[in-house]
Design a protein around this motif. Sequence first.
Motif, mmCIF file in Angstrom:
data_model
loop_
_atom_site.group_PDB
_atom_site.id
_atom_site.type_symbol
_atom_site.label_atom_id
_atom_site.label_comp_id
_atom_site.label_asym_id
_atom_site.label_seq_id
_atom_site.Cartn_x
_atom_site.Cartn_y
_atom_site.Cartn_z
ATOM 1 N N VAL A 29 -13.581 -2.831 6.034
ATOM 2 C CA VAL A 29 -13.704 -3.333 4.668
ATOM 3 C C VAL A 29 -12.350 -3.840 4.195
ATOM 4 N N THR A 30 -12.379 -4.745 3.225
ATOM 5 C CA THR A 30 -11.149 -5.258 2.638
ATOM 6 C C THR A 30 -10.566 -4.145 1.763
ATOM 7 N N PRO A 31 -9.455 -3.553 2.162
ATOM 8 C CA PRO A 31 -8.975 -2.348 1.482
ATOM 9 C C PRO A 31 -8.284 -2.575 0.142
ATOM 10 N N HIS A 32 -7.818 -3.775 -0.135
ATOM 11 C CA HIS A 32 -7.003 -3.972 -1.326
ATOM 12 C C HIS A 32 -7.783 -4.401 -2.565
ATOM 13 N N LEU A 33 -9.112 -4.518 -2.495
ATOM 14 C CA LEU A 33 -9.900 -4.875 -3.671
ATOM 15 C C LEU A 33 -10.229 -3.620 -4.456
ATOM 16 N N SER A 34 -9.984 -3.668 -5.760
ATOM 17 C CA SER A 34 -10.216 -2.481 -6.577
ATOM 18 C C SER A 34 -11.274 -2.697 -7.656
ATOM 19 N N GLY A 35 -11.657 -3.932 -7.933
ATOM 20 C CA GLY A 35 -12.668 -4.186 -8.948
ATOM 21 C C GLY A 35 -12.960 -5.663 -9.066
ATOM 22 N N GLY A 75 -15.629 0.906 -5.192
ATOM 23 C CA GLY A 75 -15.342 2.135 -4.452
ATOM 24 C C GLY A 75 -15.335 1.916 -2.953
ATOM 25 N N ALA A 76 -15.378 3.015 -2.231
ATOM 26 C CA ALA A 76 -15.397 2.981 -0.773
ATOM 27 C C ALA A 76 -16.679 2.327 -0.280
ATOM 28 N N GLY A 77 -16.649 1.796 0.915
ATOM 29 C CA GLY A 77 -17.822 1.152 1.487
ATOM 30 C C GLY A 77 -17.670 0.925 2.970
ATOM 31 N N VAL A 78 -18.591 0.191 3.532
ATOM 32 C CA VAL A 78 -18.561 -0.126 4.955
ATOM 33 C C VAL A 78 -18.975 -1.576 5.142
ATOM 34 N N CYS A 79 -18.556 -2.158 6.229
ATOM 35 C CA CYS A 79 -19.058 -3.454 6.658
ATOM 36 C C CYS A 79 -20.071 -3.197 7.771
ATOM 37 N N VAL A 80 -21.138 -3.953 7.768
ATOM 38 C CA VAL A 80 -22.190 -3.782 8.761
ATOM 39 C C VAL A 80 -22.390 -5.109 9.483
ATOM 40 N N HIS A 81 -22.491 -5.050 10.792
ATOM 41 C CA HIS A 81 -22.746 -6.237 11.605
ATOM 42 C C HIS A 81 -23.857 -5.896 12.588
ATOM 43 N N MET A 109 -9.916 -7.997 -8.617
ATOM 44 C CA MET A 109 -8.648 -7.338 -8.874
ATOM 45 C C MET A 109 -8.180 -6.685 -7.580
ATOM 46 N N HIS A 110 -6.913 -6.898 -7.229
ATOM 47 C CA HIS A 110 -6.313 -6.276 -6.054
ATOM 48 C C HIS A 110 -5.581 -5.010 -6.513
ATOM 49 N N ASP A 111 -5.321 -4.131 -5.586
ATOM 50 C CA ASP A 111 -4.679 -2.854 -5.932
ATOM 51 C C ASP A 111 -3.179 -2.865 -5.655
ATOM 52 N N ASP A 112 -2.528 -3.992 -5.937
ATOM 53 C CA ASP A 112 -1.101 -4.131 -5.636
ATOM 54 C C ASP A 112 -0.221 -4.148 -6.881
ATOM 55 N N THR A 113 -0.640 -3.438 -7.922
ATOM 56 C CA THR A 113 0.140 -3.449 -9.158
ATOM 57 C C THR A 113 1.444 -2.681 -9.007
ATOM 58 N N GLU A 114 2.404 -3.066 -9.826
ATOM 59 C CA GLU A 114 3.703 -2.404 -9.814
ATOM 60 C C GLU A 114 3.657 -1.079 -10.566
ATOM 61 N N THR A 115 2.695 -0.924 -11.472
ATOM 62 C CA THR A 115 2.522 0.320 -12.213
ATOM 63 C C THR A 115 1.099 0.829 -11.989
ATOM 64 N N PRO A 116 0.874 2.138 -12.032
ATOM 65 C CA PRO A 116 -0.459 2.686 -11.786
ATOM 66 C C PRO A 116 -1.472 2.232 -12.835
ATOM 67 N N MET A 117 -2.666 1.896 -12.378
ATOM 68 C CA MET A 117 -3.719 1.430 -13.283
ATOM 69 C C MET A 117 -4.434 2.578 -13.993
#
Length: 99
Positions: free
Chosen positions: A57-63, A43-49, A8-16
């Motif tokens: 991190v990919t910011p638009h993923l919500s679930g 939730g929040a996270g980090v990418c590690v290399h 699920m992306h966080d680009d909805t037109e109405t609040p989830m």
Amino acid sequence: MNDYIIFMHDDTETPMDTAAPAWDSYFAMLRASGRFCGGSAIGAGVCVHRSGQARAVTPHLSGYIRVQAESIDDAKKLLLGNPVLNAGGTVEIRELPRD
């Protein structure tokens, strides 16, 4: 059956945050289908290399939701009633190959 993950992306037109009853109904339908394998908010996270210079991190993923289906087209049928899609947002379906 194949395994799929639905992001699920966080680009909805109405609040989830007002969609709790819609999520309850949607998850009840998925459970009744016998093809629901779990899911969660993200939730929040980090990418590690290894080099120490990882991408952001990919910011638009919500679930995500994990399901079983015969094909991607079959997995699309499980989006009926998805609150993110119904609110004008984006969902992304990816196959989880068995390598």
